[in-house]
Write a protein that holds these residues in place. Structure first.
Motif, PDB file in Angstrom:
ATOM      1  N   PHE A  15      18.581 -39.527 -61.468  1.00  0.00           N
ATOM      2  CA  PHE A  15      19.208 -38.387 -62.131  1.00  0.00           C
ATOM      3  C   PHE A  15      19.605 -37.308 -61.132  1.00  0.00           C
ATOM      4  O   PHE A  15      19.904 -36.187 -61.532  1.00  0.00           O
ATOM      5  CB  PHE A  15      18.238 -37.785 -63.156  1.00  0.00           C
ATOM      6  N   CYS A  16      19.576 -37.631 -59.829  1.00  0.00           N
ATOM      7  CA  CYS A  16      19.800 -36.593 -58.817  1.00  0.00           C
ATOM      8  C   CYS A  16      21.096 -35.842 -59.103  1.00  0.00           C
ATOM      9  O   CYS A  16      22.146 -36.444 -59.333  1.00  0.00           O
ATOM     10  CB  CYS A  16      19.866 -37.195 -57.419  1.00  0.00           C
ATOM     11  N   THR A  76       9.056 -33.607 -54.308  1.00  0.00           N
ATOM     12  CA  THR A  76       8.377 -34.746 -54.933  1.00  0.00           C
ATOM     13  C   THR A  76       7.128 -35.150 -54.146  1.00  0.00           C
ATOM     14  O   THR A  76       6.380 -36.023 -54.584  1.00  0.00           O
ATOM     15  CB  THR A  76       9.313 -35.972 -55.000  1.00  0.00           C
ATOM     16  N   CYS A  94      15.426 -34.884 -48.588  1.00  0.00           N
ATOM     17  CA  CYS A  94      14.540 -35.866 -49.204  1.00  0.00           C
ATOM     18  C   CYS A  94      15.010 -37.276 -48.867  1.00  0.00           C
ATOM     19  O   CYS A  94      16.139 -37.480 -48.463  1.00  0.00           O
ATOM     20  CB  CYS A  94      14.479 -35.682 -50.715  1.00  0.00           C
ATOM     21  N   ASN A 133      14.610 -39.741 -51.181  1.00  0.00           N
ATOM     22  CA  ASN A 133      14.572 -40.426 -52.475  1.00  0.00           C
ATOM     23  C   ASN A 133      15.981 -40.787 -52.925  1.00  0.00           C
ATOM     24  O   ASN A 133      16.961 -40.305 -52.365  1.00  0.00           O
ATOM     25  CB  ASN A 133      13.947 -39.510 -53.542  1.00  0.00           C
ATOM     26  N   GLU A 134      16.042 -41.575 -53.945  1.00  0.00           N
ATOM     27  CA  GLU A 134      17.324 -41.917 -54.579  1.00  0.00           C
ATOM     28  C   GLU A 134      17.150 -41.746 -56.079  1.00  0.00           C
ATOM     29  O   GLU A 134      17.296 -42.709 -56.847  1.00  0.00           O
ATOM     30  CB  GLU A 134      17.712 -43.371 -54.253  1.00  0.00           C
ATOM     31  N   CYS A 135      16.789 -40.550 -56.489  1.00  0.00           N
ATOM     32  CA  CYS A 135      16.500 -40.328 -57.911  1.00  0.00           C
ATOM     33  C   CYS A 135      17.693 -40.717 -58.777  1.00  0.00           C
ATOM     34  O   CYS A 135      18.830 -40.368 -58.445  1.00  0.00           O
ATOM     35  CB  CYS A 135      16.156 -38.872 -58.172  1.00  0.00           C
ATOM     36  N   LYS A 165      20.234 -32.515 -50.301  1.00  0.00           N
ATOM     37  CA  LYS A 165      19.089 -33.023 -51.064  1.00  0.00           C
ATOM     38  C   LYS A 165      17.841 -32.460 -50.413  1.00  0.00           C
ATOM     39  O   LYS A 165      17.147 -33.137 -49.682  1.00  0.00           O
ATOM     40  CB  LYS A 165      19.089 -34.554 -51.023  1.00  0.00           C
ATOM     41  N   ASP A 166      17.597 -31.172 -50.696  1.00  0.00           N
ATOM     42  CA  ASP A 166      16.471 -30.563 -49.998  1.00  0.00           C
ATOM     43  C   ASP A 166      15.136 -30.953 -50.629  1.00  0.00           C
ATOM     44  O   ASP A 166      15.030 -31.158 -51.833  1.00  0.00           O
ATOM     45  CB  ASP A 166      16.640 -29.042 -49.922  1.00  0.00           C
ATOM     46  N   GLU A 167      14.189 -31.106 -49.775  1.00  0.00           N
ATOM     47  CA  GLU A 167      12.825 -31.480 -50.198  1.00  0.00           C
ATOM     48  C   GLU A 167      11.930 -30.816 -49.178  1.00  0.00           C
ATOM     49  O   GLU A 167      11.584 -31.412 -48.170  1.00  0.00           O
ATOM     50  CB  GLU A 167      12.714 -33.015 -50.176  1.00  0.00           C
ATOM     51  N   MET A 187      14.014 -31.120 -54.303  1.00  0.00           N
ATOM     52  CA  MET A 187      15.160 -30.990 -55.196  1.00  0.00           C
ATOM     53  C   MET A 187      15.414 -29.515 -55.468  1.00  0.00           C
ATOM     54  O   MET A 187      14.524 -28.780 -55.859  1.00  0.00           O
ATOM     55  CB  MET A 187      14.821 -31.697 -56.506  1.00  0.00           C
TER      56      MET A 187
HETATM   57  S1  SF4 Z   1      17.308 -34.066 -54.112  1.00  0.00           S
HETATM   58 FE1  SF4 Z   1      15.732 -34.100 -55.679  1.00  0.00          FE
HETATM   59  S2  SF4 Z   1      16.652 -35.228 -57.355  1.00  0.00           S
HETATM   60 FE2  SF4 Z   1      17.896 -35.656 -55.571  1.00  0.00          FE
HETATM   61  S3  SF4 Z   1      17.080 -37.546 -54.703  1.00  0.00           S
HETATM   62 FE3  SF4 Z   1      16.033 -35.856 -53.699  1.00  0.00          FE
HETATM   63  S4  SF4 Z   1      14.202 -35.483 -54.866  1.00  0.00           S
HETATM   64 FE4  SF4 Z   1      15.560 -36.723 -56.124  1.00  0.00          FE
END
Ligand code: SF4
Length: 451
Positions: free
Chosen positions: A109-110, A141, A103, A105-107, A126-128, A1
């Motif tokens: 609060f993204c 994460t 990333c 993920n599907e946060c 959505k860098d990770e 993130m």
């Molecule tokens: S960019 Fe960050 S906040 Fe957004 S989905 Fe990925 S890890 Fe979650």
């Protein structure tokens, strides 16, 4: 993130599948120039070892004085370049930026979900990426980190790493990240990094009703159990733009911030007496929204997560106070005519305004601080890094004096351009005044130079 405050990385997506790392700059009379390396050439291997990016190049050349580079020339030819260099001698080469890993993920609060649909593409990245975590302090994460990446962190000492933990309660973490519990569980991966001596800074994005109260307490104590291997945890509030309409999210209110401070102060005291550090540090935004005093310098130790907005205000206030003392000592003119406008985010503007008022009263300067509303994102976005050129232009009637200062975070890291695509030169032209994009340190230097 990516941190909310920055948009530091523009991916060279066209280069995503190409081997090696591209040279973007060759300094004249450098070792690179002597070797006839040119921009557009790609370094594929160093001493037989594959180069994936400039971090690999840096790592694989470190301490080496005799090198064999495999180079794919811009023309398509393959070269083998043998060179000798003095210990530590610079190559004089600049490289393409790292293409961030995305990333999975599907946060809930993204921040990408809070962008207007027509926002610039870089805001949707959505860098990770553990490399960017090491280089720029971006948070990951660790949910999709590969074996190869883990090995690389350890081998190349990509330390510290910044990890978004959010909650150590697995149900809550999985819920927040929008993934299953198995993936959300990073305990083994984290232990591996910690066992290898990689320093970790943790982050919690605090979402009311989700990972606050007892969940937050558990998270802090679970992480503190790993101190000093986990050095600190930054607790920053959820930020919602007007485009976030997810019903699962509740806005952070001043009342909520006061409750959080009241909960955390005794925890910090407890941890301080046990560990000698407060360990769990609240983001500046929480104090500002709560209308509470920012803690003293000693509260923050060596400001482990200042770039995440944790201690930034204290650091600036102290720097500014030191500047005032210096000006006094140097007998700065009390009839100083410096007049200008400083734009800042709505949360920080009142704090900065008070400091600048003192300066005006003491030295006769006529600087004003104007809060900039964030019209682009709306909601409760009040940090400087997400302000846009349009926001400045909408406030043009409030400009006074001979120059304007804006927070440097408003600009892309490698170009004088803002989130809405407006260039600094354009803003300056419309305002008819020089516009300086400065960080807090540069602001004081600038004011000094105007004397
Ligand atoms: S960019 Fe960050 S906040 Fe957004 S989905 Fe990925 S890890 Fe979650």
């Amino acid at each position: 993130m990516t941190r909310m405050y920055e948009f530091a990385v523009t991916p060279a997506v066209t280069n995503i599948r190409r081997r090696g790392v591209e040279i973007c700059e060759v300094a004249p009379d450098s070792l690179g120039a002597e070797m006839d390396l040119e921009t557009g050439d790609r370094i594929i291997k160093v001493n037989g070892r594959v180069v994936r990016d400039y971090l690999d190049f840096r790592f694989q050349t470190a301490g080496e004085t005799e090198l064999v580079l495999e180079v794919r020339k811009k023309s398509g030819e393959d070269w083998e370049v043998e060179l000798e260099r003095a210990e530590g001698e610079d190559f004089g080469l600049g490289f393409e930026q790292i293409v961030p890993r995305q990333c999975a993920n599907e946060c809930i609060f993204c921040f990408c979900n809070g962008n207007p649909a027509d926002a610039r593409p870089s805001l949707f990245i959505k860098d990770e990426d553990v490399r960017l975590s090491f280089l720029y302090g971006n948070y990951t994460t660790l949910t999709s980190i590969t074996e190869d990446e883990t090995r690389r962190i350890v081998e190349q000492r990509l330390s510290p790493q910044y990890v978004s933990v959010h909650a150590t309660d697995l149900d809550v973490r999985a819920y927040m990240l929008g993934i299953d519990k198995q993936r959300a569980d990073i305990s083994t991966k984290l232990a591996r990094l910690l066992d290898a001596g990689i320093e970790v800074h943790a982050q919690v994005v605090l979402c009311p009703g989700i990972n606050d109260k007892e969940i937050l307490k558990k998270t802090i104590f679970d992480l503190a159990a790993e101190y000093p291997r986990i050095t600190s945890v930054a607790i920053v509030p959820l930020g919602l733009t007007r485009y976030n309409t997810d019903a699962r999210l509740t806005r952070v209110t001043p009342e909520f911030c006061r409750e959080v401070i009241d909960q955390i102060v005794p925890i910090q005291e407890q941890l301080h007496s046990k560990l000698g550090t407060n360990f769990a540090l609240l983001g500046d935004e929480i104090y500002l929204r709560a209308g509470r005093r920012i803690p003293a310098r000693s509260h923050y130790g060596d400001y482990p997560q200042i770039e995440d907005g944790v201690g930034m205000v204290r650091s600036f206030a102290n720097e500014f106070a030191a500047l005032m003392r210096r000006l006094e000592r140097e007998g700065w003119s009390s009839a100083n005519n410096t007049a200008g406008t400083i734009f800042s985010g709505t949360l920080f503007a009142p704090v900065l305004g008070k400091m600048i008022d003192k300066m005006n009263a003491r030295f006769g300067t006529r600087m004003i601080v104007e809060p900039l509303e964030n019209s682009y994102f709306g909601g409760d976005v009040s940090v400087a890094g997400l302000l846009t050129g349009q926001d400045i232009l909408q406030a043009r009637e409030r400009v006074a004096g001979e120059f304007v200062c804006i927070p440097k975070q408003m600009l892309k890291s490698d170009e004088a351009i803002m989130l809405d695509g407006m260039k600094l030169t354009e803003v300056s032209r419309v305002l008819g005044q020089p516009v300086h994009a400065v960080n807090l340190h540069e602001l004081t230097t600038l004011l000094l130079s105007k004397n």
